[in-house]
Design an enzyme around this catalytic site. Structure first.
Site, PDB file in Angstrom:
ATOM      1  N   GLY A 143     -11.174   7.874   0.182  1.00 35.48           N
ATOM      2  CA  GLY A 143     -10.020   8.759   0.220  1.00 35.48           C
ATOM      3  C   GLY A 143     -10.261   9.840   1.479  1.00 35.48           C
ATOM      4  N   PRO A 186     -15.514   4.305   0.929  1.00 37.78           N
ATOM      5  CA  PRO A 186     -14.518   4.403   1.977  1.00 37.78           C
ATOM      6  C   PRO A 186     -13.880   3.302   2.679  1.00 37.78           C
ATOM      7  CG  PRO A 186     -16.595   5.222   2.433  1.00 37.78           C
ATOM      8  CD  PRO A 186     -16.808   4.607   1.477  1.00 37.78           C
ATOM      9  N   GLY A 187     -12.563   3.430   3.065  1.00 39.08           N
ATOM     10  CA  GLY A 187     -12.274   2.409   3.777  1.00 39.08           C
ATOM     11  C   GLY A 187     -11.775   2.986   5.092  1.00 39.08           C
ATOM     12  N   CYS A 219      14.658  -6.500  12.435  1.00 40.92           N
ATOM     13  CA  CYS A 219      16.126  -6.163  11.672  1.00 40.92           C
ATOM     14  C   CYS A 219      15.977  -5.149  10.610  1.00 40.92           C
ATOM     15  CB  CYS A 219      17.007  -7.458  11.410  1.00 40.92           C
ATOM     16  SG  CYS A 219      17.323  -8.380  12.718  1.00 40.92           S
ATOM     17  N   GLU A 220      15.620  -4.047  10.933  1.00 37.91           N
ATOM     18  CA  GLU A 220      15.409  -2.834  10.031  1.00 37.91           C
ATOM     19  C   GLU A 220      15.458  -1.540  10.779  1.00 37.91           C
ATOM     20  OE1 GLU A 220      14.660  -2.589   6.506  1.00 37.91           O
ATOM     21  OE2 GLU A 220      14.835  -4.534   6.143  1.00 37.91           O
ATOM     22  N   TYR A 236      -5.078  -0.296   6.727  1.00 38.90           N
ATOM     23  CA  TYR A 236      -3.607  -0.416   6.135  1.00 38.90           C
ATOM     24  C   TYR A 236      -2.699  -0.957   7.250  1.00 38.90           C
ATOM     25  CZ  TYR A 236      -6.738   1.663   2.719  1.00 38.90           C
ATOM     26  OH  TYR A 236      -7.780   2.105   1.716  1.00 38.90           O
TER      27      TYR A 236
HETATM   28  C1  LIG Z   1     -10.517   1.958  -5.605  1.00 40.55           C
HETATM   29  C2  LIG Z   1     -10.406   2.401  -4.425  1.00 40.55           C
HETATM   30  N1  LIG Z   1     -11.492   2.748  -3.776  1.00 40.55           N
HETATM   31  C3  LIG Z   1     -11.543   2.833  -2.485  1.00 40.55           C
HETATM   32  C4  LIG Z   1     -10.373   2.815  -1.480  1.00 40.55           C
HETATM   33  C5  LIG Z   1     -10.332   3.462  -0.143  1.00 40.55           C
HETATM   34  O1  LIG Z   1      -9.720   4.363   0.360  1.00 40.55           O
HETATM   35  P1  LIG Z   1      -9.787   5.213   1.650  1.00 40.55           P
HETATM   36  O2  LIG Z   1      -9.117   3.918   2.556  1.00 40.55           O
HETATM   37  O3  LIG Z   1      -8.792   6.239   1.611  1.00 40.55           O
HETATM   38  O4  LIG Z   1     -11.035   5.505   1.715  1.00 40.55           O
HETATM   39  C6  LIG Z   1      -9.259   2.736  -2.435  1.00 40.55           C
HETATM   40  C7  LIG Z   1      -7.910   2.924  -1.358  1.00 40.55           C
HETATM   41  O5  LIG Z   1      -6.738   2.497  -2.004  1.00 40.55           O
HETATM   42  C8  LIG Z   1      -9.182   2.327  -3.611  1.00 40.55           C
HETATM   43  O6  LIG Z   1      -7.826   2.001  -4.236  1.00 40.55           O
END
Ligand SMILES: Cc1ncc(COP(=O)(O)O)c(C=O)c1O
Length: 427
Positions: free
Chosen positions: A245, A288-289, A357-358, A386
């Site tokens: 997050g 984290p992602g 087409c949106e 994402y």
């Molecule tokens: C369970 C869980 N962990 C980690 C993440 C990664 O979140 P972020 O990309 O904001 O760090 C998410 C994102 O939806 C998630 O659902």
């Protein structure tokens, strides 16, 4: 516009590790997703170095939903990280990359029976249970000889200030079990007493693109207090997973935490809090992602046509909401530049729109750019998370290629072909 990592402006043009955008577009075509691999690895190291502890094990889990392909999974594995997955497709991709299954955390609020069967068969390390029905189903699917590591996803009811679609721990969220419900406690008792489960601990993820430290600190307190409560009931929590997050920079309106400083404060807060309340845990994980991958990926588009509609001046690109749906989905904002004429004066106000087409297929509304010329290349930074992972073939558009630029540039995901579009059609 902010440039990150190993990009440089040379003679008015952006270069990635010594290769110009013009050359990249000629060699690989557009739209093109460009991974700055060194920057990605630096970011991984930043997390490793700063989320570290002398008193307990720290785990870094990459949230693969943000961006996943074989190449990315291999980097994550080589860097010795753990990885999370939320579907059989993600688990499959991760395993195909050669990843050790014991390092996978399997999430999801609605894991299908076949997905759980697949996870058991492939010996996925940890299953993070979301709800009661999933726990009972998993129990049925495991044989009497199996012992599956499990955690439970808790919802601490913390409202992080972010977009409604990416908050996940409000009290009515579809994810996890509320810490305020007695039923949650009953489920944990059941998991810890059942011989087929090895109950490892608790998990929570309070949302995405969060900028306030206080939300993260509140989450630590809430999960640790809950773990202490469990300890008092004789249930040992060995691992606490705090989720991801961490917010990132997209535009000047974003104020991301300085991760070098914050991650140190974050782990220190955790260490001090467990000491204060008398809780002993073996490991703490974060997941984290976005904060790992986002700033290491750029999208390169060809600027095709211009069109004036009343006050609005459209600049159409050869990409669309098919490769980046975030503006249409969440009203996400981006910066951009004309990468082959970076310093030219920005005398036009454009709306950069895609080819779908949106009406909502608008990448950036109102951005100042140099007056369009044929051959212009539009570069959008901060598109790692994402975007490609949410891509689609709407209007039968082809997914772009992805390249990695390191010493040289190489394709890591092929551009889709027209034949790919009909490969599953039978009649
Ligand atoms: C369970 C869980 N962990 C980690 C993440 C990664 O979140 P972020 O990309 O904001 O760090 C998410 C994102 O939806 C998630 O659902």
């Amino acid at each position: 516009m902010k440039l990150f990592g190993n990009t440089k402006v040379v003679n008015n043009e952006i270069y990635f590790n010594g290769i110009s955008v013009t050359e990249l577009s000629k060699r690989f075509g557009t739209p093109l997703y460009i991974l700055d691999e060194k920057n990605f690895i630096n970011q991984i190291n930043l997390f490793k170095e700063n989320f570290a502890s002398d008193v307990l094990e720290t785990k870094l889990i990459y949230a693969s939903k943000s961006l996943l392909n074989l190449y990315i999974a291999k980097i994550i594995y080589n860097e010795n990280l753990y990885i999370d997955a939320v579907s059989v497709g993600e688990v499959f991709t991760i395993l195909k990359s050669g990843f050790d299954p014991s390092r996978i955390y399997f999430h999801g609020n609605n894991k299908l029976k076949e997905e759980l069967e697949y996870a058991i068969k492939e010996k996925v390390g940890t299953i993070v249970i979301d709800n009661k029905s999933e726990a009972y189903l998993l129990d049925k699917l495991l044989s009497d000889d199996d012992i599956q590591d499990v955690m439970i996803r808790l919802n601490p009811g913390i409202e992080a200030h972010t977009h409604e679609f990416i908050t996940t721990a409000k009290s009515d969220s579809k994810f996890g079990m509320s810490i305020y419900e007695k039923e949650t406690l009953n489920l944990i008792k059941y998991l810890s007493e059942n011989k087929k489960f090895n109950f490892k601990g608790i998990h929570s993820h309070i949302g995405s693109q969060i900028f306030e430290k206080s939300s993260f600190f509140k989450e630590i307190e809430s999960l640790c207090d809950y773990a202490l409560n469990l300890k008092n009931l004789g249930i040992q929590v060995r691992e606490i997973n705090l989720g991801g997050g961490f917010g990132v920079y997209y535009t000047q309106n974003d104020r991301p935490l300085d991760l070098k400083v914050f991650l140190k404060e974050y782990i220190k807060y955790f260490e001090e809090y467990i000491l204060k309340i008398g809780l002993d845990v073996e490991s703490v994980a974060i997941e984290p992602g976005r904060a790992l991958i986002n700033q290491s990926v750029y999208a390169l588009y060809k600027a095709c046509l211009e069109k004036k509609c009343g006050e609005r001046n459209y600049l159409f690109i050869d990409g669309s909401m098919c490769d980046n749906i975030r503006p249409a989905l969440y009203g996400a904002k981006y910066e951009a530049c004309v990468a082959n004429r970076f310093n030219d004066s920005k005398e036009e106000l454009y709306t950069i729109a895609g080819k779908c087409c949106e009406s909502g297929d608008v990448l950036i509304k109102d951005i100042e750019l140099p007056k369009h010329q044929e051959g212009d290349l539009v570069l959008v930074p901060s598109v790692g998370a994402y975007t490609y992972s949410m891509s689609s073939n709407y209007n039968k558009n082809l997914r772009p290629a992805m390249i990695s630029v390191n010493e040289d540039a190489k394709v890591i995901v092929n551009r889709e072909t027209l034949e790919d579009l009909i490969k599953n059609d039978l009649f």
